[in-house]
Design a protein around this motif. Structure first.
Motif, mmCIF file in Angstrom:
data_model
loop_
_atom_site.group_PDB
_atom_site.id
_atom_site.type_symbol
_atom_site.label_atom_id
_atom_site.label_comp_id
_atom_site.label_asym_id
_atom_site.label_seq_id
_atom_site.Cartn_x
_atom_site.Cartn_y
_atom_site.Cartn_z
ATOM 1 N N ASN A 172 1.944 3.406 -6.376
ATOM 2 C CA ASN A 172 2.988 3.371 -7.620
ATOM 3 C C ASN A 172 4.247 2.793 -6.950
ATOM 4 O OD1 ASN A 172 4.930 4.211 -9.675
ATOM 5 N ND2 ASN A 172 3.082 4.988 -10.532
ATOM 6 N N ASN A 219 -10.649 1.721 -5.661
ATOM 7 C CA ASN A 219 -9.505 1.525 -6.427
ATOM 8 C C ASN A 219 -9.190 2.723 -7.060
ATOM 9 O OD1 ASN A 219 -7.417 -0.439 -7.282
ATOM 10 N ND2 ASN A 219 -8.295 -0.436 -9.281
ATOM 11 N N ARG A 231 -4.151 4.246 -6.346
ATOM 12 C CA ARG A 231 -3.363 3.034 -6.419
ATOM 13 C C ARG A 231 -2.095 3.313 -6.140
ATOM 14 N NH1 ARG A 231 -5.646 1.114 -12.393
ATOM 15 N NH2 ARG A 231 -7.747 1.425 -11.917
ATOM 16 N N TYR A 246 -7.406 7.549 -10.092
ATOM 17 C CA TYR A 246 -8.263 6.914 -11.198
ATOM 18 C C TYR A 246 -9.617 7.357 -11.285
ATOM 19 C CZ TYR A 246 -4.156 4.408 -13.121
ATOM 20 O OH TYR A 246 -2.835 4.068 -13.507
ATOM 21 N N TYR A 287 1.342 7.842 -5.721
ATOM 22 C CA TYR A 287 0.223 7.195 -5.982
ATOM 23 C C TYR A 287 -0.417 7.747 -7.167
ATOM 24 C CZ TYR A 287 0.048 5.708 -1.000
ATOM 25 O OH TYR A 287 0.495 5.203 0.201
ATOM 26 N N LYS A 328 -6.250 7.583 -15.765
ATOM 27 C CA LYS A 328 -5.439 8.423 -14.571
ATOM 28 C C LYS A 328 -5.978 9.897 -14.698
ATOM 29 C CE LYS A 328 -0.939 8.978 -14.753
ATOM 30 N NZ LYS A 328 0.289 8.631 -14.468
ATOM 31 N N THR A 333 0.747 -1.080 -0.004
ATOM 32 C CA THR A 333 0.137 -0.019 -0.011
ATOM 33 C C THR A 333 0.808 1.051 -0.032
ATOM 34 O OG1 THR A 333 -0.222 0.279 2.337
ATOM 35 C CG2 THR A 333 -1.734 -1.247 1.374
#
Length: 1000
Positions: free
Chosen positions: A97, A92, A95, A114, A111, A121, A47
């Motif tokens: 990265n 979600n 997210r 989205y 991060y 994105k 995470t």
């Protein structure tokens, strides 16, 4: 008094970090981490959130970072908007990265946000973690938005957690409102209410008092403190099998949501939150919430001014707009005299509302026209001058920069900063001028867009104009400044987030006042203003959410003890008696509150007892106890009793005990009881002790070492006079029978009062009706009086000292009189009574500046006015500092200028300075010694100082570098009495005077 301690030097003893006392270590995969010498942060590779905090100096102590096992609310999400203001923040949407570690103390966790299609994105961003000492700063950085989309927020709802199954007897704490503590095992399941940042009027402006979520075990403690003013707070307790979990996190706000015609506004604040950790910080052998509070206290911002520390601060309503007059300027002057009598001449700050034409809640921003209904400009000037000179009272204003009005009183067309201008008004999310409640019941206000108001120049010009026009100094109340903290401005031409309006608006107004040496106070104790305001007149007494049941603890009172004076309200709690002007003393003892309430308000004027209750049962004990730090705090298992110990680095100590079952409480300071229930025996300085009780009783206090029993005297204080009472001394103990609600001051070293009989040459009589009456046999002083029944006849006495009583008779054939002090009408008195009583102190005043004064009594009826005697006093504090702007200092010669807001460390931030050789400054004082405080610097030279016209002594004030508040001259051993000190410039570019300190 901040205690600076290195956490590394306070590691837990080994016996406390083994077995079941410390949670079992969490298994974390080897991945990215950063660390200081005290804290290591290891990140979750799945995470990017912190997974674990470990503490090298505390052996195997650790705390859990994220705990994503809870409800769906505990998930990473981002809120994004598209060009049509549709929004998505579902599953979600944020997210992980990658993690970058530019240095060993910094990590950037990247991060991507989205849209609802899961493909587009909308933005990329980084959450930056910077570890330093025991702290981890969390900020939102490197935001890049996709064309057609804007990022609103990135939510990290789980950053600091505890679980029952980890062991270590975990507890949770919420500091908002004061402090609530709960063992995790006892906490109720639920979620903390999030901050409402919606744009509707019902949520306008609110922000937490002190948003800190804390956790702890027997090995370590940690807090998550909001630093972003629009940052959301998340906290929840939930179950996992038979165990309870707790986690706290934040929502990092990047933009404020706009409307169809208004923009989404950048927040413009990168800092989101801060984590602080502590082990056995106070080295007492255990780890608890106090360790966390003490570590946070020692890095909390210092209070910007100590001006209010020793002042009785209160509010007076002159007039609410379109309502009748509540208090005229003349009545306010008499009120200052009444309060001065009740508090024995100690310093006051009167915050006057409605001084401008039109009255309170009607006139802003027009500051240029004085309210004629209250007496007009000359009467206001007399109020401010006489209150300062006669009653040690700083009369300042209750002003308001948030609310603006558009009515006949709110504009002076000749002064741009004193005229309503719609360009200064906030625009709503619908692009309309923002209006608000009609506080006076008639005139609705407009809400200022604080940043554009300041940027226009009108707000700061108004501040400058108000201060210089009326000669405000040291103190000012700015209404609504902190209460309505969060106000966004959706003006398409000048958008500003609430952060912009605080940092680019309100803070700049506070700073402008600070340039003049004025410490601003406001209403609520909101966290953005910690370190900016010196005082908030409203505030909490415990609260916060950790899921019921919970225990109130003084967390906020511990951390912010040296950062902010804040008030409190009792919020209708039936178990806490509500005093008229302040919190109940029990609330003050636990939460360190001290309010500043309305002494006059529509339909209410505080009684002498109301004032005495607030001053002697709250303010005076607070003035001693607030300087000490909380060392220990324990509460009984049934939560019905409290024991608290306090101390400072100078060796002062105190204990506080409260039993809520019996409503009994006590406070002991340096081994002597200063409070016992609703009674107090509080030292005010080294020569005065205040005795006070809500009910009539005998109070005792030990005779201080070195005090001469032969010089101990006592006076009962009333609003219009004082009377002698007996102080009994037996075996080193002072005993006084105190009337209910009447303060008695015991003086340890007061010169005996001087009685001036009516036939003294010091008394002059004017008018045709006066006659001397001797040998009356009616218990007169000296067995004689002067009397007149002619209206307009007067008697005048000159005296040198700090106070005087008018001694007369009351009887059915006597009437009214006006009292003039130093030429100013200060009070009307009435000597009429149904039966005769002799030697009555019909009027008293204390706390005057030592020096020559006159008292004049004028008969205002055709009944008799009797003069029996006058009693004069010389009661001076043992050490007194007189600032350079004191009216008793005489400046002569050329070149003198007053320099304020220099920011060089001067007392009160100001000095008087002259460039002309031969110019001088003189001050007459009473005492046995004096210090001349000045500055030393390269542009200064020699001065001469003489005492009572004696031989001048040359002293040098040159130095290779600047140093402020230097005692360039000191004299001790003078005969006790009046003296005059004179300093004269001899050489150098400047001679500066900062202050005099006198010793009695």
């Amino acid at each position: 008094m901040h205690r600076r301690r290195r956490l590394a030097a306070l590691a837990c003893p080994a016996a406390l970090i083994i077995g079941t006392l410390v949670p079992a270590s969490q298994a974390v995969a080897a991945d990215s981490s950063i660390s200081s010498s005290l804290v290591q942060v290891r990140f979750d590779p799945a995470t990017g959130l912190p997974a674990q905090y470990t503490f090298p100096t505390w052996s195997n102590a650790w705390l859990r970072g994220n705990d994503m096992s809870g409800s769906s609310a505990n998930q990473l999400t981002a809120a994004s908007r598209n060009s049509s203001n549709s929004e998505f923040s579902g599953a979600n949407s944020l997210r992980f990265n990658r993690i970058e570690t530019p240095s060993s103390t910094q990590a950037k966790v990247f991060y991507d946000a989205y849209w609802s299609d899961g493909v587009t994105k909308t933005a990329s961003l980084a959450i930056q973690y910077d570890v330093s000492g025991a702290n981890v700063a969390i900020s939102l950085q490197d935001v890049t938005e996709t064309s057609g989309y804007q990022l609103i927020s990135a939510n990290l709802p789980s950053l600091l957690s505890v679980r029952q199954e980890d062991g270590g007897s975990p507890w949770i704490l919420d500091a908002n409102g004061g402090g609530r503590l709960n063992p995790l095992a006892n906490a109720g399941v639920g979620s903390k209410r999030q901050l409402d940042t919606s744009p509707n009027d019902s949520a306008l402006g609110t922000v937490p008092y002190y948003p800190v979520d804390g956790v702890g075990t027997t090995g370590a403690t940690g807090s998550l403190e909001l630093k972003g003013y629009l940052t959301q707070t998340f906290a929840s307790v939930y179950t996992s099998g038979s165990n309870k979990h707790y986690t706290a996190g934040v929502g990092a706000q990047y933009r404020v949501r706009g409307g169809s015609a208004t923009p989404n506004i950048p927040v413009n604040q990168a800092l989101v939150a801060q984590l602080t950790f502590a082990g056995d910080y106070d080295a007492n052998g255990s780890v608890d919430w106090l360790d966390l509070a003490k570590s946070m206290r020692d890095q909390a911002p210092p209070i910007p001014s100590h001006y209010y520390d020793d002042k009785f601060v209160y509010q007076v309503l002159g007039q609410t707009g379109r309502h009748g007059v509540t208090t005229t300027f003349d009545q306010a002057q008499r009120l200052a005299g009444r309060i001065s009598n009740l508090i024995d001449g100690n310093p006051q700050v009167m915050q006057f509302a409605g001084a401008y034409e039109g009255g309170h809640d009607t006139v802003e921003p027009n500051y240029t026209q004085v309210n004629r209904a209250l007496g007009g400009p000359d009467t206001l000037k007399a109020l401010r001058t006489n209150a300062a000179n006669l009653y040690n009272t700083n009369v300042t204003f209750d002003d308001n920069y948030d609310d603006m009005y558009n009515d006949p009183w709110s504009c002076n067309a000749q002064v741009a900063s004193a005229c309503f201008n719609s360009a200064d008004v906030t625009r709503t999310i619908d692009d309309q001028l923002q209006t608000n409640h009609a506080w006076n019941g008639t005139d609705g206000s407009y809400i200022a867009g604080m940043k554009k108001y300041v940027d226009s120049g009108r707000a700061l010009a108004r501040a400058d104009g108000t201060i210089t026009t009326y000669g405000l100094h040291d103190a000012a109340l700015i209404d609504a400044m902190s209460t309505w903290a969060l106000r966004n401005d959706w003006d398409p031409s000048h958008p500003a987030s609430a952060v912009d309006n605080i940092t680019g608006g309100k803070f700049k107004i506070i700073d402008e006042y600070a340039k003049y040496g004025i410490a601003v106070n406001s209403e609520a104790a909101r966290y953005p203003f910690i370190g900016k305001l010196a005082m908030a007149v409203d505030g909490p007494e415990g609260g916060g959410w950790v899921g019921p049941p919970s225990t109130e603890v003084p967390f906020m009172a511990t951390v912010l003890r040296h950062s902010l004076i804040y008030g409190g309200k009792d919020y209708g709690n039936p178990s806490i008696p509500r005093m008229t002007l302040d919190v109940d003393p029990k609330v003050m003892l636990v939460n360190n509150n001290r309010s500043a309430d309305w002494v006059t308000l529509e339909g209410r004027t505080a009684s002498d007892k109301d004032i005495a209750d607030a001053y002697y049962l709250v303010h005076r004990p607070w003035m001693l106890l607030s300087k000490l730090d909380i060392d220990t705090f324990t509460r009984s298992a049934d939560q019905q009793s409290i024991h608290q110990t306090l101390s400072d680095r100078s060796g002062n100590t105190a204990t506080i005990d409260i039993d809520y079952r019996t409503n009994t409480f006590s406070a002991v300071y340096n081994g002597k009881q200063i409070m016992n229930g609703y009674s107090a025996t509080v030292p005010m300085d080294s020569t005065r002790i205040a005795f006070y009780s809500q009910t009539a009783k005998t109070l005792t206090y030990p005779l201080p070492a070195g005090a001469d029993p032969a010089k101990v005297r006592a006076s009962a204080l009333y609003g219009d006079h004082r009377s002698d009472v007996t102080a009994t001394l037996d075996a080193g103990t002072i005993s006084v029978s105190v009337p209910a609600g009447v303060p008695v001051i015991v003086y340890l070293d007061q010169q005996a009062p001087t009685v001036v009989n009516d036939d003294s040459a010091a008394v002059s009589y004017s008018g045709s009706g006066w006659a001397a009456h001797t040998n009356r046999g009616l218990d007169d002083h000296g067995n004689d009086v002067h009397a007149t029944s002619t209206s307009g006849d007067s008697a005048t006495v000159g005296f040198t000292g700090t106070g005087i009583d008018l001694i007369t008779e009351k009887n059915s054939d006597e009437g009214t009189a006006d009292i003039y002090l130093d030429g100013q009408l200060v009070q009307s008195v009435n000597a009429n009574a149904s039966s005769r009583s002799a030697q009555v102190p019909l009027y008293s005043v204390a706390g005057l500046t030592y020096g020559a004064h006159t008292l004049k009594v004028v008969n205002t009826s055709s009944s008799y006015l009797l003069i029996d005697a006058f009693k004069t006093y010389t009661d001076i504090p043992p050490v007194q500092t007189v600032n350079d702007n004191h009216p008793g200092i005489s400046y002569t010669g050329a070149g003198w200028q007053y320099h304020r807001s220099r920011a060089f460390g001067d007392l009160s931030g100001d000095v008087h300075a002259t460039t002309a050789n031969g110019s001088s400054a003189s001050f007459t004082f009473f005492g046995t010694g004096v210090d001349v405080l000045s500055e030393k610097n390269t542009d200064q030279g020699d001065i001469t100082v003489s005492i009572d016209g004696g031989p001048p002594q040359t002293v040098g004030t040159y130095a290779a570098s600047r140093s402020a508040q230097q005692a360039v001259f000191s004299k001790r051993g003078l005969t006790s009495g009046p003296h005059t000190v004179t300093l004269t410039k001899q050489s150098g570019e400047y001679m500066l005077l900062d202050a005099f300190t006198t010793v009695n």
